[in-house]
Design a protein around this motif. Structure first.
Motif, PDB file in Angstrom:
ATOM      1  N   ASP A  86       0.806  -1.454  -0.057  1.00  0.00           N
ATOM      2  CA  ASP A  86      -0.029   0.394  -0.261  1.00  0.00           C
ATOM      3  C   ASP A  86       0.700   1.632  -0.244  1.00  0.00           C
ATOM      4  OD1 ASP A  86      -2.456  -0.987   0.029  1.00  0.00           O
ATOM      5  OD2 ASP A  86      -1.896  -1.781   2.130  1.00  0.00           O
ATOM      6  N   VAL A  87       1.878   1.353   0.810  1.00  0.00           N
ATOM      7  CA  VAL A  87       2.907   2.358   1.319  1.00  0.00           C
ATOM      8  C   VAL A  87       4.556   2.029   0.804  1.00  0.00           C
ATOM      9  CG1 VAL A  87       3.849   3.552   2.195  1.00  0.00           C
ATOM     10  CG2 VAL A  87       1.407   3.406   2.388  1.00  0.00           C
ATOM     11  N   GLY A 107       0.352   9.111  -6.642  1.00  0.00           N
ATOM     12  CA  GLY A 107       1.066  10.546  -6.596  1.00  0.00           C
ATOM     13  C   GLY A 107       2.363  10.444  -6.943  1.00  0.00           C
ATOM     14  N   VAL A 222       5.235   7.701  -0.556  1.00  0.00           N
ATOM     15  CA  VAL A 222       4.108   7.377  -0.982  1.00  0.00           C
ATOM     16  C   VAL A 222       3.225   6.507  -1.271  1.00  0.00           C
ATOM     17  CG1 VAL A 222       5.243   6.068  -3.026  1.00  0.00           C
ATOM     18  CG2 VAL A 222       3.661   7.828  -3.303  1.00  0.00           C
ATOM     19  N   VAL A 223       1.948   6.548  -1.426  1.00  0.00           N
ATOM     20  CA  VAL A 223       0.792   6.075  -1.909  1.00  0.00           C
ATOM     21  C   VAL A 223       1.440   4.666  -2.830  1.00  0.00           C
ATOM     22  CG1 VAL A 223      -2.077   5.039  -1.828  1.00  0.00           C
ATOM     23  CG2 VAL A 223      -0.626   6.870  -0.438  1.00  0.00           C
ATOM     24  N   PRO A 230      -5.960   1.851  -0.445  1.00  0.00           N
ATOM     25  CA  PRO A 230      -5.664   2.970  -0.864  1.00  0.00           C
ATOM     26  C   PRO A 230      -6.230   4.141   0.779  1.00  0.00           C
ATOM     27  CG  PRO A 230      -7.786   2.514  -2.113  1.00  0.00           C
ATOM     28  CD  PRO A 230      -7.209   1.496  -1.330  1.00  0.00           C
ATOM     29  N   ASP A 231      -7.146   3.851   1.405  1.00  0.00           N
ATOM     30  CA  ASP A 231      -7.294   4.767   1.890  1.00  0.00           C
ATOM     31  C   ASP A 231      -6.671   4.758   3.322  1.00  0.00           C
ATOM     32  OD1 ASP A 231     -10.011   6.237   0.650  1.00  0.00           O
ATOM     33  OD2 ASP A 231     -11.214   5.398   2.332  1.00  0.00           O
ATOM     34  N   ALA A 233      -3.406   3.312   3.434  1.00  0.00           N
ATOM     35  CA  ALA A 233      -2.093   4.002   2.831  1.00  0.00           C
ATOM     36  C   ALA A 233      -2.248   5.511   3.285  1.00  0.00           C
ATOM     37  CB  ALA A 233      -2.270   3.308   1.304  1.00  0.00           C
ATOM     38  N   ARG A 234      -3.573   5.926   2.855  1.00  0.00           N
ATOM     39  CA  ARG A 234      -3.172   7.221   3.018  1.00  0.00           C
ATOM     40  C   ARG A 234      -3.299   8.322   4.076  1.00  0.00           C
ATOM     41  NH1 ARG A 234      -6.428   7.155  -2.444  1.00  0.00           N
ATOM     42  NH2 ARG A 234      -7.996   7.176  -1.365  1.00  0.00           N
ATOM     43  N   ALA A 235      -4.228   7.440   5.394  1.00  0.00           N
ATOM     44  CA  ALA A 235      -4.252   7.379   6.777  1.00  0.00           C
ATOM     45  C   ALA A 235      -2.862   8.037   7.379  1.00  0.00           C
ATOM     46  CB  ALA A 235      -4.879   6.945   7.735  1.00  0.00           C
ATOM     47  N   VAL A 237       0.262   7.931   5.810  1.00  0.00           N
ATOM     48  CA  VAL A 237       1.388   8.606   5.583  1.00  0.00           C
ATOM     49  C   VAL A 237       1.222  10.003   6.095  1.00  0.00           C
ATOM     50  CG1 VAL A 237       2.095   9.465   3.402  1.00  0.00           C
ATOM     51  CG2 VAL A 237       1.240   7.535   3.310  1.00  0.00           C
ATOM     52  N   ASP A 238      -0.395  10.123   6.222  1.00  0.00           N
ATOM     53  CA  ASP A 238      -0.240  11.619   7.067  1.00  0.00           C
ATOM     54  C   ASP A 238      -0.410  11.479   8.238  1.00  0.00           C
ATOM     55  OD1 ASP A 238      -1.935  12.947   5.170  1.00  0.00           O
ATOM     56  OD2 ASP A 238      -3.332  11.476   5.254  1.00  0.00           O
TER      57      ASP A 238
END
Length: 260
Positions: A86-87, A107, A222-223, A230-231, A233-235, A237-238
């Motif tokens: 995922d990341v 991204g 990066v994701v 994906p959700d 993964a973004r969480a 990274v944040d």
């Protein structure tokens, strides 16, 4: 048409409906994968990311973070060959480029932290290593990372800046491998990251050298495009980029990105 066949058909329709429901919400990662986030990360991030993973799970109930720590170049190849992740957090932009150029990033990567080389030596520095030139002394056994690994590429840059040529007794596939050689007494010194010597506690000493400033590594994250969650993964990274995440990374010896 038997009753058993009808039941099987209805079960198949129900399963398909559930699958479509999961896809339709655009981010039901917790439903699809039980909240699992798989992170491929550079070996030098092992201790920091392990702690951040536990912290993330505590603040995101029902989420499980799974790590694959290794040399960034090996991880990048695994991702481009379809390994589920995922990341991706790499120890250099060059290894991240392998993933982005293959179209596997969701991204643009962002720089998470920076890291700098030191010379790892046994406690007390028995061989009196004061700089890179000392590593080329006859009889001195040195471990380096392989050239394709970010710590190896950085070592090559630093040695070149110092005008030092040496023949290592071993080339390791990640920085933890090079560090282990010093811990085990198999070499007299190794070029590793400052953060890695810090994780060794009282076992090793770090010798700073000026040429390391010419070989500072940025760590992009990066994701991934094929992320199953994906959700999540973004969480993640944040979270590692948040104040709480940065505090953990800074305490480990990582540097903030330029301009921050």
């Amino acid at each position: 048409m038997t009753v058993r066949w009808i039941r099987a058909a209805l079960a198949g329709v129900a399963a398909l409906a559930l699958g479509l429901t999961g896809c339709g919400d655009g981010g039901s990662a917790a439903t699809d994968r039980g909240g699992q986030v798989t992170v491929f990360a550079a070996a030098s991030l092992t201790e920091s990311f392990t702690k951040l993973g536990r912290d993330f799970e505590a603040t995101h109930p029902g989420t499980t973070v799974t790590f694959n720590f290794a040399g960034s170049s090996a991880l990048a190849i695994q991702i481009t060959q379809g390994a589920p992740a995922d990341v991706f957090a790499a120890a250099s932009p060059a290894t991240m480029k392998t993933v982005t150029e293959a179209g596997d990033a969701a991204g643009d990567p962002v720089t998470l932290v920076r890291n700098q080389l030191v010379i790892a030596v046994p406690k007390g520095n028995p061989h009196r290593v004061a700089g890179l030139a000392d590593l080329a002394r006859p009889g001195t056994k040195v471990a380096l990372c392989a050239a394709q690994v970010p710590c190896g590429a950085a070592a090559g840059t630093a040695l070149g800046a110092a005008g030092v040529r040496l023949t290592p007794v071993t080339l390791e596939q990640d920085v933890k491998g090079a560090l282990a050689k010093v811990k085990l007494g198999e070499v007299d010194a190794a070029l590793v990251y400052r953060t890695d010597v810090r994780t060794a506690g009282d076992e090793l000493d770090a010798v700073e050298f000026p040429e390391s400033a010419r070989a500072v590594n940025d760590y992009p994250i990066v994701v991934l495009k094929r992320a199953g969650n994906p959700d999540g993964a973004r969480a993640f990274v944040d979270y590692v980029r948040s104040d709480a995440g940065r505090a953990v990374l800074t305490a480990a010896g990582f540097q903030a990105p330029q301009g921050q």
